[in-house]
Structure formats: structure tokens, C-alpha cells
Design a protein around this motif. Structure first.
Motif, mmCIF file in Angstrom:
data_model
loop_
_atom_site.group_PDB
_atom_site.id
_atom_site.type_symbol
_atom_site.label_atom_id
_atom_site.label_comp_id
_atom_site.label_asym_id
_atom_site.label_seq_id
_atom_site.Cartn_x
_atom_site.Cartn_y
_atom_site.Cartn_z
ATOM 1 N N ALA A 126 52.293 43.716 125.270
ATOM 2 C CA ALA A 126 53.647 44.252 125.095
ATOM 3 C C ALA A 126 53.651 45.773 125.172
ATOM 4 O O ALA A 126 54.555 46.380 125.767
ATOM 5 C CB ALA A 126 54.239 43.773 123.779
ATOM 6 N N SER A 127 52.643 46.414 124.613
ATOM 7 C CA SER A 127 52.579 47.882 124.654
ATOM 8 C C SER A 127 52.399 48.389 126.084
ATOM 9 O O SER A 127 53.021 49.383 126.478
ATOM 10 C CB SER A 127 51.454 48.392 123.763
ATOM 11 N N ASP A 128 51.559 47.705 126.868
ATOM 12 C CA ASP A 128 51.381 48.084 128.277
ATOM 13 C C ASP A 128 52.658 47.848 129.069
ATOM 14 O O ASP A 128 53.003 48.622 129.961
ATOM 15 C CB ASP A 128 50.231 47.298 128.908
ATOM 16 N N PHE A 129 53.349 46.765 128.761
ATOM 17 C CA PHE A 129 54.605 46.461 129.445
ATOM 18 C C PHE A 129 55.625 47.565 129.191
ATOM 19 O O PHE A 129 56.273 48.046 130.119
ATOM 20 C CB PHE A 129 55.160 45.109 128.976
ATOM 21 N N ILE A 130 55.741 47.970 127.930
ATOM 22 C CA ILE A 130 56.717 49.008 127.577
ATOM 23 C C ILE A 130 56.363 50.337 128.246
ATOM 24 O O ILE A 130 57.240 51.063 128.716
ATOM 25 C CB ILE A 130 56.803 49.156 126.043
ATOM 26 N N HIS A 166 63.002 41.630 128.300
ATOM 27 C CA HIS A 166 62.398 41.801 129.624
ATOM 28 C C HIS A 166 60.927 41.371 129.598
ATOM 29 O O HIS A 166 60.421 40.821 130.571
ATOM 30 C CB HIS A 166 62.515 43.245 130.091
ATOM 31 N N TYR A 167 60.261 41.626 128.490
ATOM 32 C CA TYR A 167 58.845 41.264 128.369
ATOM 33 C C TYR A 167 58.648 39.753 128.427
ATOM 34 O O TYR A 167 57.795 39.257 129.165
ATOM 35 C CB TYR A 167 58.279 41.836 127.068
ATOM 36 N N HIS A 168 59.439 38.998 127.669
ATOM 37 C CA HIS A 168 59.328 37.536 127.692
ATOM 38 C C HIS A 168 59.707 36.984 129.061
ATOM 39 O O HIS A 168 59.063 36.068 129.574
ATOM 40 C CB HIS A 168 60.206 36.907 126.612
ATOM 41 N N LEU A 211 64.402 49.901 133.542
ATOM 42 C CA LEU A 211 65.568 50.619 133.038
ATOM 43 C C LEU A 211 66.137 51.587 134.071
ATOM 44 O O LEU A 211 67.342 51.827 134.110
ATOM 45 C CB LEU A 211 65.204 51.356 131.745
ATOM 46 N N LYS A 212 65.269 52.142 134.916
ATOM 47 C CA LYS A 212 65.729 53.054 135.970
ATOM 48 C C LYS A 212 66.470 52.282 137.070
ATOM 49 O O LYS A 212 67.472 52.748 137.601
ATOM 50 C CB LYS A 212 64.515 53.786 136.562
ATOM 51 N N TYR A 213 66.012 51.101 137.389
ATOM 52 C CA TYR A 213 66.512 50.315 138.503
ATOM 53 C C TYR A 213 67.623 49.366 138.081
ATOM 54 O O TYR A 213 68.486 49.028 138.871
ATOM 55 C CB TYR A 213 65.339 49.515 139.067
#
Length: 125
Positions: A10-14, A36-38, A22-24
């Protein structure tokens, strides 16, 4: 076993993926029910195992929600952009294989039993 269901921490995903999302991904309205992670982990699970969408494990969320988000992200190019970024940074290794009737030949008996023709069909021929 958890690593098989959540291949990215989860930390790597964030840190690595979420800024690109979030940009796209600018979506107004009700907030998503699945993070988004799940969602991302669920799609990677489907791609890795080849299971139907209806068989997605329930701890990821409802299968239809995951499928519709995947469909939207695929149509606008976001999901494949994320996979390309991860492969470029050597975070994942992705190999795609497409199999259809043009690449796999099947002998005639392998296609199933012959269909019985009705008397109407016999009269026409």
C-alpha cells in the motif's frame, strides 16, 4: 498468501501509482466505494489468474464495481498507462498472450457433436 492478493504494498502504491491516478483521473460526484489500491490489486489478480470478473474475491469489493471501473480506465487509457509506467520502472513484469481461433487449430471432432437438422432444413437442401 496476502502477497498473492496484494502484489504491491500500500505504501508503494501511494508513492508510485496514486499520484499518476490523481493527475489523470478527475471524477466528480460520489466518492468511490472501493479504494484505488483495492481496485488495482483486484485487476492485477484477474490478469494473473485469468478468472472471470464474477469470481473476484469479495475482499476486493463487488465484482461489478471493479469491472466497470476497469472498463472506464481501459477505454480512456489510464489503466494501460499505469501498467506501462510500472513496467518501465521495473516494478512489474508483464507478458500478454492473446489466444483465439486463428492461433489455435482444432480438429473437426473437437468442435462438438454434429447438430441434427430438422425436417424443414432437409427439405430446403
Amino acid at each position: 498468501m496476502k502477497n498473492r492478493h496484494y502484489p504491491i504494498k500500500a505504501s508503494d502504491f501511494i508513492k508510485e501509482i496514486e499520484p499518476h491516478i490523481l493527475k489523470y483521473y478527475k471524477r466528480t460526484g460520489r466518492p468511490t466505494g472501493i479504494s484505488h489500491y483495492h481496485f488495482f490489486s483486484a485487476v492485477l489478480y484477474v490478469l494473473r489468474t485469468g478468472i472471470p470478473w464474477r469470481d473476484v474475491p469479495t475482499f476486493y469489493g463487488h465484482w461489478h464495481t471493479i469491472y466497470t471501473r476497469f472498463k472506464r480506465w481501459s477505454e480512456n487509457g489510464l489503466f494501460w498507462h499505469l501498467l506501462y509506467l510500472l513496467q518501465k520502472k521495473k516494478k512489474i513484469s508483464l507478458d500478454c498472450v492473446w489466444i483465439d481461433s486463428t492461433t489455435v487449430s482444432l480438429h473437426r471432432p473437437g468442435s462438438g457433436s454434429l447438430k441434427k437438422r430438422s425436417s424443414v432444413d432437409r427439405a430446403r437442401s
